[in-house]
Write a protein that holds these residues in place. Sequence first.
Motif, PDB file in Angstrom:
ATOM      1  N   ASP A   1       9.905 -76.591  57.767  1.00 17.44           N
ATOM      2  CA  ASP A   1       8.290 -78.315  58.122  1.00 17.44           C
ATOM      3  C   ASP A   1       7.148 -77.547  57.850  1.00 17.44           C
ATOM      4  OD1 ASP A   1       7.954 -80.789  59.588  1.00 17.44           O
ATOM      5  OD2 ASP A   1       6.575 -79.684  60.799  1.00 17.44           O
ATOM      6  N   VAL A   2       6.864 -79.118  56.906  1.00 18.70           N
ATOM      7  CA  VAL A   2       4.978 -78.836  57.034  1.00 18.70           C
ATOM      8  C   VAL A   2       4.175 -79.864  57.249  1.00 18.70           C
ATOM      9  CG1 VAL A   2       2.995 -78.664  55.230  1.00 18.70           C
ATOM     10  CG2 VAL A   2       5.241 -78.014  54.496  1.00 18.70           C
ATOM     11  N   THR A   3       3.371 -79.459  58.771  1.00 16.76           N
ATOM     12  CA  THR A   3       2.353 -79.999  59.143  1.00 16.76           C
ATOM     13  C   THR A   3       1.216 -80.115  58.974  1.00 16.76           C
ATOM     14  OG1 THR A   3       3.601 -80.472  60.855  1.00 16.76           O
ATOM     15  CG2 THR A   3       1.496 -81.455  61.269  1.00 16.76           C
ATOM     16  N   TYR A   4       0.197 -81.227  57.802  1.00 13.77           N
ATOM     17  CA  TYR A   4      -1.155 -80.810  57.827  1.00 13.77           C
ATOM     18  C   TYR A   4      -1.990 -82.460  58.976  1.00 13.77           C
ATOM     19  CZ  TYR A   4       1.275 -79.807  53.081  1.00 13.77           C
ATOM     20  OH  TYR A   4       1.881 -79.622  52.189  1.00 13.77           O
ATOM     21  N   THR A   5      -3.123 -81.050  58.946  1.00 11.09           N
ATOM     22  CA  THR A   5      -4.111 -81.112  59.686  1.00 11.09           C
ATOM     23  C   THR A   5      -5.523 -81.777  58.534  1.00 11.09           C
ATOM     24  OG1 THR A   5      -4.306 -79.749  60.818  1.00 11.09           O
ATOM     25  CG2 THR A   5      -2.863 -81.164  62.123  1.00 11.09           C
ATOM     26  N   ALA A   6      -6.371 -82.531  59.291  1.00 11.69           N
ATOM     27  CA  ALA A   6      -7.687 -81.890  58.585  1.00 11.69           C
ATOM     28  C   ALA A   6      -8.537 -81.183  58.516  1.00 11.69           C
ATOM     29  CB  ALA A   6      -9.045 -83.307  59.425  1.00 11.69           C
ATOM     30  N   ASP A   7      -7.886 -79.348  59.478  1.00 10.66           N
ATOM     31  CA  ASP A   7      -8.412 -78.999  59.476  1.00 10.66           C
ATOM     32  C   ASP A   7      -7.582 -77.883  59.029  1.00 10.66           C
ATOM     33  OD1 ASP A   7     -11.039 -79.803  59.414  1.00 10.66           O
ATOM     34  OD2 ASP A   7     -10.934 -79.555  61.799  1.00 10.66           O
ATOM     35  N   GLU A   8      -6.100 -77.934  58.986  1.00 10.36           N
ATOM     36  CA  GLU A   8      -5.172 -76.230  58.925  1.00 10.36           C
ATOM     37  C   GLU A   8      -3.825 -77.631  58.164  1.00 10.36           C
ATOM     38  OE1 GLU A   8      -5.530 -74.937  63.391  1.00 10.36           O
ATOM     39  OE2 GLU A   8      -4.429 -76.506  63.400  1.00 10.36           O
ATOM     40  N   VAL A   9      -2.913 -76.226  58.016  1.00 11.74           N
ATOM     41  CA  VAL A   9      -1.420 -76.912  57.467  1.00 11.74           C
ATOM     42  C   VAL A   9      -0.956 -75.505  58.409  1.00 11.74           C
ATOM     43  CG1 VAL A   9       0.712 -76.911  55.626  1.00 11.74           C
ATOM     44  CG2 VAL A   9      -2.249 -77.125  55.029  1.00 11.74           C
ATOM     45  N   ILE A  10       0.484 -76.390  59.090  1.00 14.42           N
ATOM     46  CA  ILE A  10       0.851 -75.495  59.941  1.00 14.42           C
ATOM     47  C   ILE A  10       2.398 -75.520  58.810  1.00 14.42           C
ATOM     48  CG2 ILE A  10       2.251 -75.513  61.445  1.00 14.42           C
ATOM     49  CD1 ILE A  10       0.048 -77.105  63.400  1.00 14.42           C
ATOM     50  N   LEU A  11       2.676 -74.097  58.714  1.00 15.87           N
ATOM     51  CA  LEU A  11       4.435 -73.634  57.987  1.00 15.87           C
ATOM     52  C   LEU A  11       5.114 -73.427  58.913  1.00 15.87           C
ATOM     53  CD1 LEU A  11       2.778 -72.290  54.825  1.00 15.87           C
ATOM     54  CD2 LEU A  11       4.848 -74.601  55.005  1.00 15.87           C
ATOM     55  N   ASP A  12       6.695 -73.621  58.909  1.00 10.94           N
ATOM     56  CA  ASP A  12       7.765 -73.717  59.772  1.00 10.94           C
ATOM     57  C   ASP A  12       8.410 -72.928  58.511  1.00 10.94           C
ATOM     58  OD1 ASP A  12       9.814 -72.527  60.870  1.00 10.94           O
ATOM     59  OD2 ASP A  12       9.607 -74.270  62.456  1.00 10.94           O
ATOM     60  N   PHE A  13       8.552 -71.639  58.341  1.00  9.94           N
ATOM     61  CA  PHE A  13      10.217 -71.429  57.362  1.00  9.94           C
ATOM     62  C   PHE A  13      10.619 -70.107  57.619  1.00  9.94           C
ATOM     63  CE2 PHE A  13       8.010 -67.764  55.826  1.00  9.94           C
ATOM     64  CZ  PHE A  13       6.486 -67.486  57.004  1.00  9.94           C
ATOM     65  N   GLU A  14      11.732 -69.977  56.913  1.00 12.02           N
ATOM     66  CA  GLU A  14      12.526 -68.297  57.430  1.00 12.02           C
ATOM     67  C   GLU A  14      12.489 -67.642  55.987  1.00 12.02           C
ATOM     68  OE1 GLU A  14      16.767 -69.191  59.674  1.00 12.02           O
ATOM     69  OE2 GLU A  14      15.786 -71.426  58.915  1.00 12.02           O
ATOM     70  N   ALA A  15      12.393 -66.344  55.972  1.00 13.25           N
ATOM     71  CA  ALA A  15      12.501 -66.375  54.724  1.00 13.25           C
ATOM     72  C   ALA A  15      12.883 -64.326  55.360  1.00 13.25           C
ATOM     73  CB  ALA A  15      10.903 -65.850  54.228  1.00 13.25           C
ATOM     74  N   ARG A  16      12.961 -63.539  53.572  1.00 15.70           N
ATOM     75  CA  ARG A  16      13.158 -62.127  54.426  1.00 15.70           C
ATOM     76  C   ARG A  16      12.513 -61.541  54.782  1.00 15.70           C
ATOM     77  NH1 ARG A  16      17.005 -59.934  50.467  1.00 15.70           N
ATOM     78  NH2 ARG A  16      16.428 -57.828  51.206  1.00 15.70           N
ATOM     79  N   PRO A  17      12.643 -60.184  55.696  1.00 12.58           N
ATOM     80  CA  PRO A  17      11.746 -60.050  56.579  1.00 12.58           C
ATOM     81  C   PRO A  17      10.332 -59.550  55.588  1.00 12.58           C
ATOM     82  CG  PRO A  17      12.920 -58.779  57.267  1.00 12.58           C
ATOM     83  CD  PRO A  17      13.871 -60.017  56.254  1.00 12.58           C
ATOM     84  N   SER A  18      10.563 -58.709  54.687  1.00 10.54           N
ATOM     85  CA  SER A  18       9.581 -58.755  53.220  1.00 10.54           C
ATOM     86  C   SER A  18       8.338 -59.628  52.643  1.00 10.54           C
ATOM     87  CB  SER A  18       9.734 -57.569  52.628  1.00 10.54           C
ATOM     88  OG  SER A  18      10.676 -58.623  52.039  1.00 10.54           O
ATOM     89  N   ILE A  19       9.402 -60.732  52.327  1.00 12.36           N
ATOM     90  CA  ILE A  19       8.550 -62.172  52.676  1.00 12.36           C
ATOM     91  C   ILE A  19       7.678 -62.482  53.976  1.00 12.36           C
ATOM     92  CG2 ILE A  19       9.032 -64.726  51.685  1.00 12.36           C
ATOM     93  CD1 ILE A  19       8.948 -62.916  49.783  1.00 12.36           C
ATOM     94  N   VAL A  20       8.287 -62.347  55.046  1.00 10.84           N
ATOM     95  CA  VAL A  20       7.347 -62.567  55.965  1.00 10.84           C
ATOM     96  C   VAL A  20       6.083 -62.439  56.144  1.00 10.84           C
ATOM     97  CG1 VAL A  20       7.335 -63.011  58.255  1.00 10.84           C
ATOM     98  CG2 VAL A  20       9.514 -63.638  57.523  1.00 10.84           C
ATOM     99  N   GLU A  21       6.149 -60.859  56.054  1.00 11.36           N
ATOM    100  CA  GLU A  21       4.923 -59.804  56.093  1.00 11.36           C
ATOM    101  C   GLU A  21       4.313 -59.919  54.663  1.00 11.36           C
ATOM    102  OE1 GLU A  21       4.193 -55.324  55.807  1.00 11.36           O
ATOM    103  OE2 GLU A  21       6.484 -56.154  56.215  1.00 11.36           O
TER     104      GLU A  21
END
Length: 431
Positions: A396-416
Amino acid sequence: MKAIIVKRVDSGTPDTEEIRDLARAAGYEVVAEFTQSRKEDPALQVGEGKAAEIGRAVAESGAEVVVFDNELGPYQTYNLGQQFPEDTKVIDRFRLILEIFGQRAQTRKAQLQVELAELRYELPRAEAKTSLAKRDERPGFMGLGEYDESREQDIKDQISNIKDELDSIARTEADRRDRRRESGFDLVAMAGYTNAGKSTLMQSLAADIELGENEELHPDLDTTAEAQDRLFTTLGTTTRKMDMERRDVLLTDTVGFISDLPHWLVESFKSTLDAVYYADLVLLVVDVSEPIEEIREKLVTSHDTLYERNEAPIVTVLNKIDAVDEEELREKTEALSALAPNPIAVSGREQINLEGLRDRIDAELPDWERERLVLPMTDNTMSVVSWVHDHARVNDVTYTADEVILDFEARPSIVERSRAKAGELTSAPSA
């Protein structure tokens, strides 16, 4: 070119099927075969009478090559040559395999590996020549070639130089594997004997993909995986993107194993097997339509090769279930349970249970982490959002006026890395 096959065993009945297949793979026409059950003759490998019999068959058939399934020492090779018509070529199983490898080596890496194996094959023979030449103080002892002590050192120097070049290639490939993992790909490798159906299975599992779209990301990606019923279709590896729903997976097919390979030959091709040793998951593919004892023997050989350096979990894939009935499959699965616990049964050709195999691959690969990032809106925010889309599975991606909120899954190295990129946005002055 016509060839005669020879195989000796200490006891029991010799099986010549594989050496025949190998000879045909090398391009020979097998015109006759001789087998013998007896202890090895140190001078001729087979008995004197059998050697004379083979010599007569060579003369009658016009065969130009005699292929022994047994390993021949340099003196046995010479003595056998004296028993056969002049110019008859005498080779053993390992020399034959090197001929096949030499014919199929198309890349620089494959050519270097073949050259390394040939030099390792030749080194003990050169040492024997040197030793005997010194002992008898005459060059060319027993017709084994000119006495030249420098040849032994020359071989050792060539081996050292080739190993250095192969190490350099291996480092390049290791860097490529790291880049692929950093790009979000899981790496799955297929191992197993030749003709187990690996290439057909790969074609069934691979996604259709255009080279141009991925050229920069994985430049050795092949457009096709050959699936011919022959030994050693290629010495190289073939990598394609898998058709997976939840993950980005690259599937690599490697050269097939064959039985009774000596350690020096396996060692010469170890960089080809690196794709297996350093994968995230190994699929060990076997042909379940073969007799149980044959499958068991191949599994033991495969495990011996893999367990030396393999770092990934192994899943045994019982392929070609379209060729057996349910009862036979159940019996074989039970009989092989010690070597292949919890295998998965499929048919690559008939595309049976491929979804089950995909689910199993997904379950066995390293777990992904779920992450929720809150990114401040800056000039660079959308490039980070795009990077996460390219390297992870975005829920999921949520856009507001000041922020972008990202909800995602990935390999631990990608998260880091995504956290680091988010941190750079936070610390950077906004526009």
